[in-house]
Design a protein around this motif. Structure first.
Motif, PDB file in Angstrom:
ATOM      1  N   ARG A  30      -7.953  -4.951   4.656  1.00 55.44           N
ATOM      2  CA  ARG A  30      -8.378  -4.210   3.466  1.00 55.44           C
ATOM      3  C   ARG A  30      -8.761  -2.766   3.761  1.00 55.44           C
ATOM      4  NH1 ARG A  30     -12.369  -8.680   1.203  1.00 55.44           N
ATOM      5  NH2 ARG A  30     -12.386  -9.134   3.432  1.00 55.44           N
ATOM      6  N   SER A  68     -17.437 -11.977  -1.054  1.00 56.71           N
ATOM      7  CA  SER A  68     -18.826 -12.080  -1.545  1.00 56.71           C
ATOM      8  C   SER A  68     -18.899 -13.012  -2.751  1.00 56.71           C
ATOM      9  CB  SER A  68     -19.333 -10.690  -1.951  1.00 56.71           C
ATOM     10  OG  SER A  68     -18.680 -10.266  -3.139  1.00 56.71           O
ATOM     11  N   GLY A  69     -17.772 -13.342  -3.344  1.00 54.88           N
ATOM     12  CA  GLY A  69     -17.738 -14.200  -4.536  1.00 54.88           C
ATOM     13  C   GLY A  69     -17.988 -13.436  -5.827  1.00 54.88           C
ATOM     14  N   ARG A  70     -18.285 -12.134  -5.707  1.00 51.66           N
ATOM     15  CA  ARG A  70     -18.634 -11.358  -6.914  1.00 51.66           C
ATOM     16  C   ARG A  70     -17.452 -11.243  -7.876  1.00 51.66           C
ATOM     17  NH1 ARG A  70     -22.779 -12.054  -3.550  1.00 51.66           N
ATOM     18  NH2 ARG A  70     -24.668 -11.045  -4.294  1.00 51.66           N
TER      19      ARG A  70
HETATM   20  C1  R5P Z   1      -9.399  -7.627  -3.551  1.00 49.81           C
HETATM   21  O1  R5P Z   1      -8.595  -6.772  -3.627  1.00 49.81           O
HETATM   22  C2  R5P Z   1      -9.124  -9.069  -3.336  1.00 49.81           C
HETATM   23  O2  R5P Z   1      -7.983  -9.503  -4.000  1.00 49.81           O
HETATM   24  C3  R5P Z   1     -10.305  -9.920  -3.766  1.00 49.81           C
HETATM   25  O3  R5P Z   1     -10.415  -9.858  -5.171  1.00 49.81           O
HETATM   26  C4  R5P Z   1     -11.583  -9.446  -3.151  1.00 49.81           C
HETATM   27  O4  R5P Z   1     -11.427  -9.275  -1.761  1.00 49.81           O
HETATM   28  C5  R5P Z   1     -12.690 -10.414  -3.462  1.00 49.81           C
HETATM   29  O5  R5P Z   1     -13.865  -9.946  -2.894  1.00 49.81           O
HETATM   30  P1  R5P Z   1     -15.291 -10.440  -3.376  1.00 49.81           P
HETATM   31  O6  R5P Z   1     -15.295 -11.950  -3.344  1.00 49.81           O
HETATM   32  O7  R5P Z   1     -16.223  -9.832  -2.379  1.00 49.81           O
HETATM   33  O8  R5P Z   1     -15.502  -9.891  -4.747  1.00 49.81           O
END
Ligand code: R5P
Length: 294
Positions: free
Chosen positions: A95, A224-226
């Motif tokens: 990323r 993070s699941g956010r």
């Molecule tokens: C982002 O571009 C990915 O597709 C995921 O949506 C992201 O990595 C999810 O991250 P988190 O769970 O921290 O919101």
């Protein structure tokens, strides 16, 4: 390829037997421990001379895994391994693909250069390709990408009546569209703005027309699941039942489980990272790719 021998690096031991079975390969034995000062001790116990060797290491929480992986790779080479490949069901450091702010490390490039120096080939599952279009832009070894979309779609078809597939951001559109097509379901893509590691805002255009369907949030990574939690809250405010979440790489870092609790229905993932939500087995398709490795 002669019958390969597979070594599981720390954290991936639970995947070893399934991959050996799918590939008709032999499990390799290695000893790994930390010295009291935190340095790594590693010993290859199996004979690898003139063998095709596969290292199995899912690279979530990668910093602690990288050195043991490189130590194992160099040792196997010194012990006479013919070819040395890496199966990394989850590939880390994809990323940070650009310098977002002055002075930042573009870690994807350094990570790729390191792995490329020590291995002959790599197989991975749905790496997070956003600004890079292919792994070949940063990896100098042959790589094969295995796609989870057909298996996600099959799970949804088997387990969800009248699904509405929802991708959390524009980047997800191409493969969410594929999941939806394979699952014979309509799909929507959210508009997401990230303002911090744990801060996202999400809007879901045109969802009200599908209130009679079961929403299924499909994402490549849950960290993070956010993203899932905010999208689920948004869906609840529109009158949807708690959405099911189908995830390729279940990182679920820190307090992700608590953040999601209460907002979502079922959480299901592939076994690219060992997690209690694993319900979709990627090992047979990974084995197929390893069979085609150079
Ligand atoms: C982002 O571009 C990915 O597709 C995921 O949506 C992201 O990595 C999810 O991250 P988190 O769970 O921290 O919101």
């Amino acid at each position: 390829m002669n019958r390969p021998i597979i070594f599981a690096l720390p954290g991936s031991e639970a995947l070893l037997q399934a991959l050996c079975t799918a590939l008709d390969a032999e499990p390799g034995a290695l000893e790994h421990r930390q010295f009291p000062d935190g340095e790594t001790y590693l010993r290859i116990e199996s004979d690898v001379a003139d063998r095709h060797v596969v290292l199995l290491s899912s690279l979530d929480r990668p910093d602690a895994k990288l050195l043991p992986l490189l130590f194992a790779a160099d040792t196997l080479r010194e012990l006479g391994a013919l070819k040395l490949g890496l199966v990394a069901p989850y590939l880390a450091y994809m990323r940070q693909d650009v310098r977002f702010h002055p002075g930042e490390a573009v870690t994807s490039r350094t990570f790729a250069a390191l792995l490329s120096r020590h291995l002959d080939w790599m197989v991975t599952v749905d790496p997070h390709l956003h600004r890079y279009h292919a792994l070949a832009e940063i990896y100098r070894i042959p790589t094969q990408v295995v796609h989870a979309a057909p298996l996600l779609a099959a799970w949804i078809k088997r387990n969800v009546a009248r699904p509405l597939i929802i991708g959390p951001d524009m980047e997800s559109e191409q493969w969410v569209a594929q999941v939806a097509a394979d699952a014979d379901a309509p799909f929507l893509v959210c508009e997401k703005v990230r303002s911090g590691d744990r801060e996202v805002t999400i809007s879901i255009p045109n969802a009200s027309a599908f209130l009679d369907r079961q929403a299924v949030l499909v994402d490549d990574i849950a960290s993070s699941g956010r993203t899932l939690a905010v999208a689920a809250r948004q869906l609840a405010s529109m009158g949807f039942a708690p959405p099911d979440c189908v995830v390729v790489h279940p990182l679920f870092a820190g307090d992700a489980a608590q953040v999601l609790g209460g907002y979502v229905g079922r959480i299901v993932s592939t076994n690219t990272i060992v997690h209690t939500s694993n319900d979709i087995d990627m090992m047979p398709v990974i084995a197929e790719a390893v069979r085609n490795a150079p």
